[in-house]
Design an enzyme around this catalytic site. Sequence first.
Site, PDB file in Angstrom:
ATOM      1  N   ARG A 187       0.822  -1.206   0.000  1.00 28.61           N
ATOM      2  CA  ARG A 187       0.000   0.000   0.000  1.00 28.61           C
ATOM      3  C   ARG A 187       0.853   1.252   0.000  1.00 28.61           C
ATOM      4  NH1 ARG A 187      -3.783   0.874   4.090  1.00 28.61           N
ATOM      5  NH2 ARG A 187      -2.692  -0.340   5.655  1.00 28.61           N
ATOM      6  N   TYR A 188       2.162   1.095   0.147  1.00 30.69           N
ATOM      7  CA  TYR A 188       3.089   2.232   0.161  1.00 30.69           C
ATOM      8  C   TYR A 188       4.227   1.910  -0.798  1.00 30.69           C
ATOM      9  CZ  TYR A 188       0.474   3.170   4.397  1.00 30.69           C
ATOM     10  OH  TYR A 188      -0.534   3.395   5.277  1.00 30.69           O
ATOM     11  N   ARG A 248       7.569  -0.042   0.837  1.00 25.83           N
ATOM     12  CA  ARG A 248       7.510  -1.169   1.766  1.00 25.83           C
ATOM     13  C   ARG A 248       6.338  -2.084   1.444  1.00 25.83           C
ATOM     14  NH1 ARG A 248       6.216   3.733   3.488  1.00 25.83           N
ATOM     15  NH2 ARG A 248       4.776   4.150   5.210  1.00 25.83           N
ATOM     16  N   CYS A 274      -1.995 -17.479  15.127  1.00 25.50           N
ATOM     17  CA  CYS A 274      -1.558 -16.696  16.280  1.00 25.50           C
ATOM     18  C   CYS A 274      -1.722 -17.574  17.517  1.00 25.50           C
ATOM     19  CB  CYS A 274      -2.422 -15.447  16.458  1.00 25.50           C
ATOM     20  SG  CYS A 274      -2.251 -14.243  15.141  1.00 25.50           S
ATOM     21  N   CYS A 295      -6.897 -11.993  18.777  1.00 30.83           N
ATOM     22  CA  CYS A 295      -7.483 -10.780  19.350  1.00 30.83           C
ATOM     23  C   CYS A 295      -8.897 -10.632  18.789  1.00 30.83           C
ATOM     24  CB  CYS A 295      -6.656  -9.563  18.955  1.00 30.83           C
ATOM     25  SG  CYS A 295      -4.909  -9.740  19.348  1.00 30.83           S
ATOM     26  N   CYS A 318      -9.342  -8.239  15.766  1.00 32.92           N
ATOM     27  CA  CYS A 318      -8.346  -8.408  14.697  1.00 32.92           C
ATOM     28  C   CYS A 318      -8.843  -7.866  13.365  1.00 32.92           C
ATOM     29  CB  CYS A 318      -8.008  -9.883  14.533  1.00 32.92           C
ATOM     30  SG  CYS A 318      -6.819 -10.182  13.214  1.00 32.92           S
ATOM     31  N   ARG A 363      -7.529  -8.754  10.583  1.00 36.69           N
ATOM     32  CA  ARG A 363      -7.432  -9.841   9.592  1.00 36.69           C
ATOM     33  C   ARG A 363      -8.230 -11.062  10.032  1.00 36.69           C
ATOM     34  NH1 ARG A 363      -1.584  -8.761   9.060  1.00 36.69           N
ATOM     35  NH2 ARG A 363      -1.552  -6.871   7.794  1.00 36.69           N
ATOM     36  N   ASP A 421      -9.691  -0.323  13.276  1.00 42.51           N
ATOM     37  CA  ASP A 421     -10.108  -0.415  11.876  1.00 42.51           C
ATOM     38  C   ASP A 421     -11.602  -0.729  11.820  1.00 42.51           C
ATOM     39  OD1 ASP A 421      -7.490   0.003  11.012  1.00 42.51           O
ATOM     40  OD2 ASP A 421      -7.016  -2.131  11.130  1.00 42.51           O
ATOM     41  N   ASP A 456      -6.024   4.187  10.143  1.00 42.36           N
ATOM     42  CA  ASP A 456      -5.827   3.554   8.844  1.00 42.36           C
ATOM     43  C   ASP A 456      -7.156   3.652   8.117  1.00 42.36           C
ATOM     44  OD1 ASP A 456      -4.309   2.347   6.915  1.00 42.36           O
ATOM     45  OD2 ASP A 456      -3.630   0.713   8.206  1.00 42.36           O
ATOM     46  N   LYS A 491      -2.568   5.221   5.916  1.00 42.48           N
ATOM     47  CA  LYS A 491      -2.631   5.699   7.294  1.00 42.48           C
ATOM     48  C   LYS A 491      -2.617   7.225   7.323  1.00 42.48           C
ATOM     49  CE  LYS A 491      -0.202   1.726   9.353  1.00 42.48           C
ATOM     50  NZ  LYS A 491       0.073   0.863   8.176  1.00 42.48           N
TER      51      LYS A 491
HETATM   52  C1  LIG Z   1       0.659  -0.219   8.256  1.00 40.26           C
HETATM   53  C2  LIG Z   1       1.257  -0.783   7.034  1.00 40.26           C
HETATM   54  C3  LIG Z   1       2.592  -0.509   6.702  1.00 40.26           C
HETATM   55  C4  LIG Z   1       3.529   0.233   7.603  1.00 40.26           C
HETATM   56  O1  LIG Z   1       3.274   1.570   7.729  1.00 40.26           O
HETATM   57  P1  LIG Z   1       4.257   2.480   8.596  1.00 40.26           P
HETATM   58  O2  LIG Z   1       3.564   3.775   8.666  1.00 40.26           O
HETATM   59  O3  LIG Z   1       5.578   2.499   7.867  1.00 40.26           O
HETATM   60  O4  LIG Z   1       4.426   1.816   9.930  1.00 40.26           O
HETATM   61  C5  LIG Z   1       3.068  -0.977   5.516  1.00 40.26           C
HETATM   62  N1  LIG Z   1       2.296  -1.699   4.676  1.00 40.26           N
HETATM   63  C6  LIG Z   1       1.019  -1.984   4.961  1.00 40.26           C
HETATM   64  C7  LIG Z   1       0.225  -2.779   3.995  1.00 40.26           C
HETATM   65  C8  LIG Z   1       0.462  -1.544   6.162  1.00 40.26           C
HETATM   66  O5  LIG Z   1      -0.811  -1.849   6.460  1.00 40.26           O
END
Ligand SMILES: *Cc1c(COP(=O)(O)O)cnc(C)c1O
Length: 394
Positions: free
Chosen positions: A121-122, A125, A134, A138, A141, A143, A302, A339, A346
């Site tokens: 989503r970014y 990363r 798990c 939780c 959760c 997921r 969420d 989020d 986020k």
């Molecule tokens: C939350 C999340 C991240 C990490 O976000 P940061 O703001 O860097 O902690 C990365 N990828 C996904 C899919 C996420 O849900």
Amino acid sequence: MTLDNPVRRRSLPLAAETAPTTPPRSSWRDQARNAITSLAHLERVLPLSETERAATHSLLRAGLPLSITPYYLSLCDPSDPRDPIRLQCVPQSAELESYPGELNDPLGEQAHSPAPNLIQRYPDRALLLVTDRCSVYCRFCTRARMVGQDGGARSEERLRPAIHWLKAHPEVREVIVSGGDPLVMNTARLERVLTLIQSVPHIELIRIGTRAPVVLPMRITPSLCRMLRRFAPLWVMTHFNHPREWTPQARAACERLADHGIPVMNQTVLLRGINDDPSTLEALFRGLVRGRVRPYYLLQGDVMRGTNHFRTPLQRGVEIMAALQGKLSGIALPKFIVDTPAGAGKVHLAPDVIVRTEASQTWLKTFRGEVVAYPEPTQTHVAPANLLSSAEKS
Ligand SMILES: *Cc1c(COP(=O)(O)O)cnc(C)c1O
């Protein structure tokens, strides 16, 4: 001066933390083997209300898994129906309700999956789902749609398409290893997954998301820490929600990671009736930093189906952060994050501190509520555009 001067510690609100550190009573494998996963077992170890019994029955039948480690359940006061540990792991009838706006996949993960078990989503990363298991599920959760459903730890074969995709995407610099809880996998298996990730040349950073220090602290063995250390820079992101979870064993688990050179950060989920007040979170955050854990995010719930009873209004989180701002060390203060639904990303929410802007000064509200003018710099002759282009050239 030592950080944990006993006189200072006695004045702090975490009674459990001041107790002598006892060695873990059982191994993590015993804990996992003896986890409570059925209604019959749960009833034997905890007196349930009629609604909890009915909810557990219905939710298990609907395929939502139950698991509680004996260690985590031992933190619960069985006589308190609103106990913060109980509410996080024992099914409640409100989980069967659904409300407008709630989703089964609140973060749009299925739509943001370029390869099986991979979510992006970014730009820089990606999140790798290495297991769906798990040791404690939780009840809030995000997921819940996939945990406990899909065969446990992913084989290398199943992860290969995700690794293949990562190799073809040099813009990705960080892999977040998640699930399920990656630390329910055995050490050798997790090591093979981390080795696969490390085989991608442009990955600079590995993050592991785990609740093991909270619900299964005996999992954080010296041999696990030594294995994780070999993958540095590797950061562990854990998930404490309440000061009652910050036991001597949990703290020792986090400090063992830190002693092995592994940075530990914490993400707390803001939960109605569990930790949605400044004093509870203050006690938690102060405890964490004493154990060298950095509070990273306070996460708004969420919009997961069946979690309306856990969610607080957004404004509540902002008010809590306003109450803690300035009062706590900056090290102890996380960012409050929501989020956004469907995977839009986020958003950082913070108390509004800019009261008024003028050309020459900006009026700011301090944590004491004073309004103070900050004089803006006098305009220079170098336009920002020129600065940018010269920076790009270098
Ligand atoms: C939350 C999340 C991240 C990490 O976000 P940061 O703001 O860097 O902690 C990365 N990828 C996904 C899919 C996420 O849900």
